[in-house]
Design a protein around this motif. Sequence first.
Motif, PDB file in Angstrom:
ATOM      1  N   LYS A   1      25.501  -6.237 -18.874  1.00 52.09           N
ATOM      2  CA  LYS A   1      26.177  -5.260 -19.740  1.00 52.09           C
ATOM      3  C   LYS A   1      27.592  -4.987 -19.273  1.00 52.09           C
ATOM      4  CE  LYS A   1      22.201  -2.773 -21.542  1.00 52.09           C
ATOM      5  NZ  LYS A   1      21.544  -1.471 -21.677  1.00 52.09           N
ATOM      6  N   GLN A   2      27.795  -4.949 -17.974  1.00 53.06           N
ATOM      7  CA  GLN A   2      29.125  -4.692 -17.420  1.00 53.06           C
ATOM      8  C   GLN A   2      30.107  -5.790 -17.847  1.00 53.06           C
ATOM      9  OE1 GLN A   2      29.255  -4.545 -13.148  1.00 53.06           O
ATOM     10  NE2 GLN A   2      31.463  -4.306 -13.087  1.00 53.06           N
TER      11      GLN A   2
ATOM     12  N   ILE B   1      29.959  -7.621 -20.580  1.00 57.06           N
ATOM     13  CA  ILE B   1      30.238  -7.422 -22.006  1.00 57.06           C
ATOM     14  C   ILE B   1      31.203  -6.252 -22.188  1.00 57.06           C
ATOM     15  CG2 ILE B   1      29.239  -6.812 -24.234  1.00 57.06           C
ATOM     16  CD1 ILE B   1      26.644  -8.237 -23.255  1.00 57.06           C
ATOM     17  N   SER B   2      30.974  -5.171 -21.476  1.00 57.24           N
ATOM     18  CA  SER B   2      31.845  -3.999 -21.570  1.00 57.24           C
ATOM     19  C   SER B   2      33.278  -4.338 -21.169  1.00 57.24           C
ATOM     20  CB  SER B   2      31.322  -2.863 -20.693  1.00 57.24           C
ATOM     21  OG  SER B   2      30.086  -2.411 -21.166  1.00 57.24           O
ATOM     22  N   GLU B   3      33.434  -5.101 -20.098  1.00 59.78           N
ATOM     23  CA  GLU B   3      34.768  -5.488 -19.633  1.00 59.78           C
ATOM     24  C   GLU B   3      35.460  -6.385 -20.660  1.00 59.78           C
ATOM     25  OE1 GLU B   3      38.128  -5.801 -17.097  1.00 59.78           O
ATOM     26  OE2 GLU B   3      36.524  -4.340 -17.306  1.00 59.78           O
ATOM     27  N   TRP B   4      34.725  -7.321 -21.237  1.00 56.10           N
ATOM     28  CA  TRP B   4      35.260  -8.203 -22.280  1.00 56.10           C
ATOM     29  C   TRP B   4      35.739  -7.374 -23.473  1.00 56.10           C
ATOM     30  CZ3 TRP B   4      32.937  -9.920 -27.103  1.00 56.10           C
ATOM     31  CH2 TRP B   4      33.538 -11.046 -27.669  1.00 56.10           C
ATOM     32  N   LYS B   5      34.930  -6.435 -23.903  1.00 52.56           N
ATOM     33  CA  LYS B   5      35.296  -5.580 -25.034  1.00 52.56           C
ATOM     34  C   LYS B   5      36.498  -4.696 -24.705  1.00 52.56           C
ATOM     35  CE  LYS B   5      30.859  -5.386 -27.404  1.00 52.56           C
ATOM     36  NZ  LYS B   5      29.761  -4.506 -27.859  1.00 52.56           N
ATOM     37  N   ARG B   6      36.552  -4.176 -23.490  1.00 56.43           N
ATOM     38  CA  ARG B   6      37.674  -3.333 -23.086  1.00 56.43           C
ATOM     39  C   ARG B   6      38.986  -4.109 -23.167  1.00 56.43           C
ATOM     40  NH1 ARG B   6      41.045  -2.830 -19.356  1.00 56.43           N
ATOM     41  NH2 ARG B   6      40.135  -4.357 -17.967  1.00 56.43           N
ATOM     42  N   LYS B   7      38.971  -5.333 -22.666  1.00 53.05           N
ATOM     43  CA  LYS B   7      40.179  -6.163 -22.712  1.00 53.05           C
ATOM     44  C   LYS B   7      40.581  -6.455 -24.158  1.00 53.05           C
ATOM     45  CE  LYS B   7      39.773  -8.336 -18.202  1.00 53.05           C
ATOM     46  NZ  LYS B   7      39.585  -9.601 -17.469  1.00 53.05           N
ATOM     47  N   ILE B   8      39.611  -6.777 -24.978  1.00 52.46           N
ATOM     48  CA  ILE B   8      39.897  -7.033 -26.393  1.00 52.46           C
ATOM     49  C   ILE B   8      40.493  -5.782 -27.034  1.00 52.46           C
ATOM     50  CG2 ILE B   8      38.809  -7.408 -28.642  1.00 52.46           C
ATOM     51  CD1 ILE B   8      36.944  -9.412 -27.229  1.00 52.46           C
ATOM     52  N   ASP B   9      39.904  -4.637 -26.775  1.00 52.34           N
ATOM     53  CA  ASP B   9      40.402  -3.375 -27.329  1.00 52.34           C
ATOM     54  C   ASP B   9      41.836  -3.091 -26.898  1.00 52.34           C
ATOM     55  OD1 ASP B   9      37.965  -2.940 -28.601  1.00 52.34           O
ATOM     56  OD2 ASP B   9      37.209  -1.577 -27.050  1.00 52.34           O
TER      57      ASP B   9
END
Length: 103
Positions: A7-8, A10-18
Amino acid sequence: MAFGIKKQQISEWKRKIDNGEIAFLTHYWLDDRFPGSNTVTKVGCNDLAKLAVWGQKYGLRKEWIHNRKDGYSHFDLIGERQREILQKEGLFEHIWQKRNPST
C-alpha cells in the motif's frame, strides 16, 4: 492479476502523480496475453501532456496512455521495452525487483 505490491508503494506513486511528477510503479502481474512477462511498470502523471512528451522519448504513443477518470492515467511498460526504459531512467531498483519476488 496484480500482486506483490505494498500500500505504501501505491500511495507514494499516487502522491507523485498528484504533484505532477512522472511516477513509476513496478509490480508482479500475470496476463495470458503476455506470456513470459511477469511484471508491469506503470508510468503515470496527472499532466497528460507531460506524460505524452515523456513517452515520446521512448517511442510510446499518447494513444497508449490509459486515461483514467480517477486521475491516475499511465503507460504500462512490459517486457523488453520495460527493461530498456527502466535502465535509461536509471531505475535499477525496479529491474532488480523484477528478478526478486520476495521484495
